[in-house]
Every structure is written in structure tokens, then in C-alpha cells.
Enzyme design. Structure first.
Site, PDB file in Angstrom:
ATOM      1  N   LEU A 214      12.253 -56.517  10.723  1.00  0.00           N
ATOM      2  CA  LEU A 214      12.397 -55.711  11.936  1.00  0.00           C
ATOM      3  C   LEU A 214      11.690 -56.390  13.100  1.00  0.00           C
ATOM      4  CD1 LEU A 214      11.290 -52.355  10.306  1.00  0.00           C
ATOM      5  CD2 LEU A 214      13.611 -52.825  11.103  1.00  0.00           C
ATOM      6  N   HIS A 215      12.390 -56.556  14.203  1.00  0.00           N
ATOM      7  CA  HIS A 215      11.691 -57.097  15.372  1.00  0.00           C
ATOM      8  C   HIS A 215      12.319 -56.697  16.695  1.00  0.00           C
ATOM      9  CE1 HIS A 215      14.973 -60.011  15.216  1.00  0.00           C
ATOM     10  NE2 HIS A 215      14.698 -60.264  16.470  1.00  0.00           N
ATOM     11  N   ARG A 216      13.453 -55.981  16.667  1.00  0.00           N
ATOM     12  CA  ARG A 216      14.119 -55.645  17.922  1.00  0.00           C
ATOM     13  C   ARG A 216      13.231 -54.746  18.764  1.00  0.00           C
ATOM     14  NH1 ARG A 216      17.932 -58.874  19.072  1.00  0.00           N
ATOM     15  NH2 ARG A 216      18.645 -59.629  17.091  1.00  0.00           N
ATOM     16  N   ARG A 249       6.259 -60.244  17.021  1.00  0.00           N
ATOM     17  CA  ARG A 249       6.379 -59.108  17.948  1.00  0.00           C
ATOM     18  C   ARG A 249       6.008 -57.807  17.236  1.00  0.00           C
ATOM     19  NH1 ARG A 249       9.384 -57.123  22.399  1.00  0.00           N
ATOM     20  NH2 ARG A 249      10.291 -59.131  22.887  1.00  0.00           N
TER      21      ARG A 249
END
Ligand code: UD1
Length: 371
Positions: A214-216, A249
Site C-alpha cells: 500500500l502506498h497510494r 511513504r
């Protein structure tokens, strides 16, 4: 003898490296076969991703030669990063005077370099053109739309890309469906990924773990959504071991929000992993939960059940043909239950995802360059 085509290939961020590698390799191969430099290549790394885990390891694993030029732009806001790439790439184009610049994917570097070339009258080829999520809140969607409106040759991975471009008024002659360049790298690297010892190191068995990435910004930049997602991931880990390599992020946002994910009950929170380990996890996972673009495609190739935690996908073929399904936080738990509860849909591999895309791209560029 005609002079070679002076071609700059641009790489900026992690998902670019597996798209650039087959182009570099294929160009070298075509030069060797022709007995001359058909393509006079320059590799430019913008430095959007810069550290060992997000960049260095991919050059090594994918056998990409060291960049001829590194712009070293690093991190920044959307505008700062885009502007830094533009101001450092422009002098490179002016001094190198390339015949073509090849950009790949949808990251800020892709957009920035296309803009520079368009204003200098340098021809741009965009590999992975035509993808649309129809969600302009994603920075990548803006990058896709602008890059495609500027590029001279648009190479799409599947027919839906052609349809999107035609709808936007792009001339048919500029659009070529060449297949998925990511799959060139995947096929080439399968022997190495199958030698990965990551599963052993984590004490996991094929088919008996979930792989999560997950990084959006839409998932990780707000406390409420990140906390809710982490809650679901922790619940999943009580049923099936979870491997979750944490993107920088996401790590930063977890720390900022004071969210401390449980390390117990089958949760393997690890640093970002290399390409071979990532392919190994994708091929062997019982379930992939992701918001990445590329992983949806790799899961489709491996026919691994995939849940994509986003409202939209720019890669609809992974849903219509492949093993991917879109999900949202509210339905995540039910979707996981369904995926784990019965025989999951495995899907099919789309046409032209065959490992030969880079060759098709370079042949088209050669063809378009004939006087
Ligand atoms: C970028 C791309 C996205 C792609 C993703 C894959 C854009 C708009 N986004 O998002 O399409 O899916 O890469 O990773 O181009 N950082 C490091 N080390 C690095 C690079 C970044 O620690 O080598 C940190 C930076 O401090 C930064 C954060 O990671 O704050 C995010 O990097 P950034 O390039 O802004 O975007 P990504 O979220 O990685």
C-alpha cells in the site's frame, strides 16, 4: 551507412525500472545483430527514487547498466519534483540532441521529460500509453493524460488503451498496441525469482500467505483510512500470515499518525523488497492486497487472486480478463472472506503479454524514423 538513432531512455521511480530494462536489453541486442549502433542509447535516471531499496537494487537485479546521466532530483511536492526534473532534463536534451526520448509509465518524471521534449521539438515515445483510471485526483492520471497528449508515438499494453486514446482525439497512426512491457521483465526474471529464499527466511509456504502493498496517497495520506486499512490487515493476519513490505511513504505516514501496526499473529512487516522477491511473493501468494498498478498486472500474469484497494483502476483488463477485483475499505473484510472462502477466480493472461513487447516498441520507433 545510416547513423544510429540517438535515443534517451528515461527512468525515474521504482515502477519504471522494470519497464526500462527490456528496452535497454533489446536495443543492445538489435545493435549486436545489426553489427552497428542502430540505437545510440543514453539512460537518464531522474533520481525521483534514489535510495538502495527503491532504486539501486532494481538496477542490480534487472541488469540495467549504470545511468549515463543522473539528474538527482530526489523527493519533493508534486510541483517541486516535476519542476526539478524539467529544469535538469532540459540542458541534457539541448546538449545531447536526441532523435527520440522514450518515457515509460505515469510517474512525475514521465510527465516532466515529455513536457521538456515537446517544447524543444524532440520526438517522444510513451510506453504504457492510454491507461486511464478516470480519476483526476490521482497525480498519475494527470501525468498519463498530459504525457499522451504530447507524445508522438503511443505504445499501449492492451486494446482498451487504444480506445481511450482514440476517444481523446489522438490520431490512429500514432497509437500502437504492443503488449505489456512489464511482462517482458517478469518472464526474463522468473528463473531468478524462483530461486528467491524469501519464503524460507519468513518461514512461509507457497499458497499459504497473503502479500500486501500500500502506498497510494488516497489510502495512506489520511489517518482515518490508513488506520482502518491497518485494522483489516491485522485481522487478515490472524487467519493467514501477511507479508507487508512497507513503502517509504506509508512508513512515514504511519509514524506521523502514531499508528503502530501489530507485529504479532503472522504479521511480517518488512522493508521494501527487490524485484525478484516481489515476483516470488506475487507468484506464490494465496491472496494479494494492493493499490499498486504494476502488481495488478503481475498478479494477472501469475493468475494470483488480487484485491485492489482503489476506487478505480487504469488497468481494467486485469479485472475483465485477469484475477483482479476492485475493493474498498468498507467491503474489504467481505471480499477477503469471499476470496479465502472458496475457489478464487484465476482469470486469463491478456493478448500480447508475451515477453516480446520491447522488440515491438523498438521496431516501431525504427520504422517511424525512416526518411
Ligand atoms: C511514486 C509515483 C507512483 C508510483 C510509486 C512507486 C508519482 C506521482 N508517483 O509514488 O506512481 O506508484 O512512486 O513507488 O510519480 N522516498 C524514499 N526513498 C526513495 C524515494 C522516495 O524514502 O528512493 C520517500 C520520499 O521521502 C517521499 C516518499 O518516499 O516522501 C514518496 O516518494 P514520491 O516519489 O513522492 O512518490 P511515491 O509515493 O513513491
Amino acid at each position: 551507412m545510416t547513423a544510429g538513432l540517438k535515443t534517451i531512455i528515461v527512468a525515474g521511480a521504482r515502477p519504471n525500472f522494470m519497464k526500462v530494462a527490456p528496452l535497454m536489453k533489446q536495443a543492445a541486442e538489435q545493435n549486436r545483430k545489426a553489427g552497428r549502433e542502430r540505437f545510440e542509447l543514453r539512460l537518464v535516471h531522474t533520481g525521483q527514487h534514489y535510495d538502495q531499496q527503491m532504486s539501486g537494487i532494481f538496477f542490480k537485479e534487472l541488469g540495467i547498466p549504470a545511468p549515463d546521466i543522473n539528474l538527482g532530483v530526489g523527493s519533493g511536492s508534486q510541483a517541486v519534483q516535476t519542476a526539478s526534473v524539467m529544469t535538469s532534463f532540459e540542458p541534457v536534451c539541448i546538449s545531447e540532441k536526441p532523435d527520440w526520448v522514450i518515457v515509460v509509465g505515469d510517474v512525475n518524471s514521465t510527465l516532466a521529460c515529455s513536457l521538456v521534449c515537446a517544447k524543444l521539438g524532440i520526438r517522444v515515445a510513451h510506453v504504457e500509453a492510454g491507461l486511464r483510471s478516470f480519476d483526476r485526483s490521482m497525480p498519475e492520471e494527470i501525468n498519463r493524460i498530459v504525457t499522451d497528449s504530447l507524445a508522438n508515438l503511443l505504445f499501449t499494453p492492451s486494446e482498451d488503451g487504444n480506445e481511450n486514446l482514440l476517444r481523446e482525439g489522438v490520431a490512429k497512426e500514432r497509437i500502437k498496441c504492443v503488449g505489456n512491457i512489464m511482462i517482458d521483465s517478469l518472464i526474463e526474471n522468473l528463473p531468478m525469482s524462483r530461486r528467491s529464499n524469501l519464503l524460507n527466511r519468513l518461514g512461509l509456504k507457497p499458497g499459504q500467505f497473503a502479500f500486501v502493498t500500500l502506498h497510494r496517497p488516497s489510502n495512506v495520506d489520511a489517518k482515518e483510512s490508513l488506520a482502518a486499512i491497518m485494522h483489516e490487515v491485522e485481522r487478515l493476519a490472524t487467519r493467514l500470515p501477511v507479508v507487508f513490505p512497507i513503502h517509504p511513504r506509508t512508513r512515514k505516514m504511519l509514524a506521523e499518525f502514531g499508528i503502530r501496526p501489530s507485529q504479532e499473529k503472522g504479521m511480517h512487516l518488512i522493508d521494501p523488497i527487490g524485484y525478484h522477491d516481489s515476483l516470488c511473493l506475487t507468484e506464490n501468494a494465496r491472496l494479494l492486497l494492493t493499490d499498486s498498478g504494476g502488481l495488478q498486472e503481475e498478479a494477472t500474469y501469475f493468475r494470483t487472486p488480487c484485491l485492489t484497494l482503489r476506487r478505480t483502476t487504469e488497468r481494467p483488463i486485469t479485472v475483465t480478463m485477469g484475477s483482479n477485483r476492485m475493493t474498498k475499505i468498507e467491503s474489504l473484510s467481505a471480499d477477503i472472506n469471499e476470496f479465502l472462502g472458496g475457489p478464487a477466480r484465476r482469470g486469463q493472461i491478456p493478448p500480447l503479454w508475451d515477453g516480446c513487447t520491447a522488440g515491438r516498441v523498438l521496431n516501431e520507433i525504427s520504422g517511424a524514423s525512416r526518411p
